[in-house]
Design an enzyme around this catalytic site. Sequence first.
Site, PDB file in Angstrom:
ATOM      1  N   CYS A 228       0.832  -1.212   0.000  1.00  0.00           N
ATOM      2  CA  CYS A 228       0.000   0.000   0.000  1.00  0.00           C
ATOM      3  C   CYS A 228       0.862   1.255   0.000  1.00  0.00           C
ATOM      4  CB  CYS A 228      -0.932   0.015   1.209  1.00  0.00           C
ATOM      5  SG  CYS A 228      -2.335  -1.115   1.111  1.00  0.00           S
TER       6      CYS A 228
ATOM      7  N   CYS B 240      -5.290   1.774   4.426  1.00  0.00           N
ATOM      8  CA  CYS B 240      -4.101   1.554   3.609  1.00  0.00           C
ATOM      9  C   CYS B 240      -2.979   2.515   3.928  1.00  0.00           C
ATOM     10  CB  CYS B 240      -4.449   1.663   2.129  1.00  0.00           C
ATOM     11  SG  CYS B 240      -5.087   3.277   1.657  1.00  0.00           S
TER      12      CYS B 240
END
Length: 245
Positions: free
Chosen positions: A119, A228
Amino acid sequence: MSIAIIKTLLNRTATFSLEETLAFLAKEYKDKVVFSTSFGQEDQVITALIATNNLPITIFTLDTGRLFQETYDVFQQTLKKYRVDIKTYFPETPAVEALLNEKGPNSFYESVENRKECCFIRKVAPLTKALQGNEIWITGLRAEQSENRNDLNLFEYDEKFDIIKFNPLLKWTLKEVQDYIEKNEVPQNTLHKEGFVSIGCAPCTRAITPDEDIRAGRWWWESSHKECGLHSPLTPEGGIIREKN
């Protein structure tokens, strides 16, 4: 200083409509206001508001390289309908190559740490570049999307990215978002009709059942905060600090 600015913004926009607030920010922070879209329902509402009111706000998106084809489809439909520019940011090629060469294409399934690493490379690093030099970051966050977002404010200072965030749909319900889309014929991702409420990268997103939490379809194999790193609260490993108004 940031707290004072946030209080000033809240006071000056207290009686404004959403459109008036967007216009005020675009004028007050000329060429320093950006909106990040992932083409989800909330983001499509904001894009429609910016485009139909011809507001000088830069719209950008992060192409992680692992998106659904349906996401690219609504991207194209949005460009065609609204005739707006949407700037695209990609992850750095060397970082992606190093990750895949070292850990393979699906390392994010193996641990939370690996998933956060992916991420960071595909989202957080490109976002940092996109936000650089700007003063206001408009997001599509809503309070009911997850427990982590219940304590969000309309305006916030994001220390990680050194920018003020504006969350215009903060108090909207999902039904209000969907009603706006239907009424105004806003392009939307066809996956929303198939049980996908929150849509991210294809390997990390699944459809949910009506009784599941909105964020249950994101990183479903984890028991984590379902974030994320773009909008995370502060954690021992680092993250975002939000100053309350």
